[in-house]
Write an enzyme that holds these catalytic residues in place. Structure first.
Site, PDB file in Angstrom:
ATOM      1  N   SER A 203       0.994  -1.300  -0.089  1.00 29.73           N
ATOM      2  CA  SER A 203       0.039  -0.159  -0.249  1.00 29.73           C
ATOM      3  C   SER A 203       0.984   1.334   0.003  1.00 29.73           C
ATOM      4  CB  SER A 203      -0.896   0.190   1.098  1.00 29.73           C
ATOM      5  OG  SER A 203      -1.900   1.176   0.970  1.00 29.73           O
ATOM      6  N   ASP A 253     -10.053  -4.925  -4.263  1.00 30.98           N
ATOM      7  CA  ASP A 253      -9.330  -4.158  -3.410  1.00 30.98           C
ATOM      8  C   ASP A 253     -10.260  -3.040  -3.336  1.00 30.98           C
ATOM      9  OD1 ASP A 253      -8.032  -2.248  -1.913  1.00 30.98           O
ATOM     10  OD2 ASP A 253      -5.903  -3.084  -2.624  1.00 30.98           O
ATOM     11  N   HIS A 285      -7.948  -5.560   0.137  1.00 31.65           N
ATOM     12  CA  HIS A 285      -6.693  -4.704   0.440  1.00 31.65           C
ATOM     13  C   HIS A 285      -5.903  -5.619   1.488  1.00 31.65           C
ATOM     14  CE1 HIS A 285      -4.177  -1.073   0.116  1.00 31.65           C
ATOM     15  NE2 HIS A 285      -4.323  -0.926   1.208  1.00 31.65           N
TER      16      HIS A 285
END
Length: 338
Positions: A203, A253, A285
């Site tokens: 991320s 996601d 995610h």
């Protein structure tokens, strides 16, 4: 009464923060709770016996040193020694928003990679706008979450710098990239060749890792982006080309849409780099075992010594057979005596 009301307000704010972020926790397999450590009586008494002048002077010095280097002080750096063999290679893995270096430290034991030292840095604790300004570990401030899948409607291949600036803080990003590159420099000073160093991140951490890898004065072994994104950040990119990238992204996601992963793939490839992108069905995610296995294969391939035809010609039959098997080559019927 006013003091009691203040305490209640603080508790409510803390609860709201935890509730808000529980839906966006960037941990790999499970949510983690942060333990609150209370000073023991003995330590408390010792603190009281310390003069206020000394405490003030120490705090001032620490604050000055942190401010001089970076806007916010970076957290604990977790080091994982090689599971086997001497330290010859290094993988630096950056966590996501709200996590710490400890959140990804399982990679060392899970991947069991020989001669590889792992570094798991921790981002500074800073106010995060998308979390009502509450402080948490973050490589940079995020103004909005989830991210927009389009970001830039005028360009289908990459998210523009202007579009990215709506979501991120460039000053924070530059600080984190500089810190990441300092870790690379320290590894090189300790004798690890640049082509044996991998930068990676999940991320937010992936964006920092990619920026650092593209801006690094050395050509590194590879770069990894998991559930992440990167956009056009100006002419400074593309100093080095032909750098292997691995992009892994879940197809559902909700925080960093798959479309941003695809734009990142297009942009990095446009700069002249070799990019492998894999998507994972049903993964949000986070990441799953399949992605971790693919990541391990990519790391092994990126960090292994390059073998030339001259090297192959000089190998014994046994050594050549072992090398082919390591490449998962079917050698049935080969290398047999006639």
């Amino acid at each position: 009464l006013s003091l009691s009301l203040s305490l209640v307000a603080c508790c409510l704010a803390s609860s709201s923060s935890s509730l808000l972020y529980s839906t966006t926790q960037h941990s790999c397999f499970m949510y983690k709770t942060t333990s609150i450590r209370v000073l023991g009586l003995k330590q408390y008494v010792n603190n009281i016996n310390t003069t206020s002048t000394t405490r003030t002077r120490t705090k001032t010095i620490r604050r000055t040193m942190a401010t001089k280097a970076y806007k916010y002080e970076f957290g604990k750096l977790i080091t994982g020694a090689p599971v086997r063999g001497e330290h010859e290679k290094t993988v630096i893995m950056l966590h996501g928003l709200g996590d710490t270096g400890d959140g990804w430290s399982f990679c060392r034991d899970h991947m069991q990679m020989e001669n590889v030292k792992w570094l798991f840095p921790t981002a500074p604790t800073r106010p995060i706008s998308c979390n009502m300004g509450m402080a948490m570990p973050g490589w940079f401030d995020l103004r909005l979450l989830p991210l927009s899948a389009s970001m830039d409607e005028q360009d289908d291949n990459k998210a523009s710098k202007e579009a990215l600036d709506k979501f991120t803080n460039e000053e924070d990003i530059n600080d984190s990239v500089r810190y990441c590159l300092s870790l690379v420099d320290k590894e090189i000073e300790q004798g690890v060749p640049p082509n044996k160093i991998v930068l990676g991140g999940f991320s937010q951490g992936g964006l920092i890792a990619a920026r650092a890898a593209l801006l690094c004065k050395h050509r590194l072994a590879a770069c990894v982006l998991l559930s992440s994104w990167i956009g056009n950040f100006g002419e400074d990119a593309s100093k080095l080309q032909d750098l292997p990238f691995f992009i892994g992204h879940g197809d559902v996601d909700p925080m960093v849409p798959l479309e941003l992963g695809k734009k990142s793939y297009a942009y990095i490839k446009e700069l002249g780099n070799e990019v492998t992108m894999k998507t994972y069905r049903g993964v949000a995610h986070s990441c799953n075992m399949e992605e971790l296995d693919d990541l391990k294969d990519f790391l092994i391939e990126s960090l292994e010594d390059q073998v030339t035809m001259e090297d192959l010609e000089g190998m014994s039959a046994g050594k050549l057979k072992k090398w082919l098997l390591s490449k998962r080559v079917d050698i049935a019927g080969c290398l047999e005596k006639s």
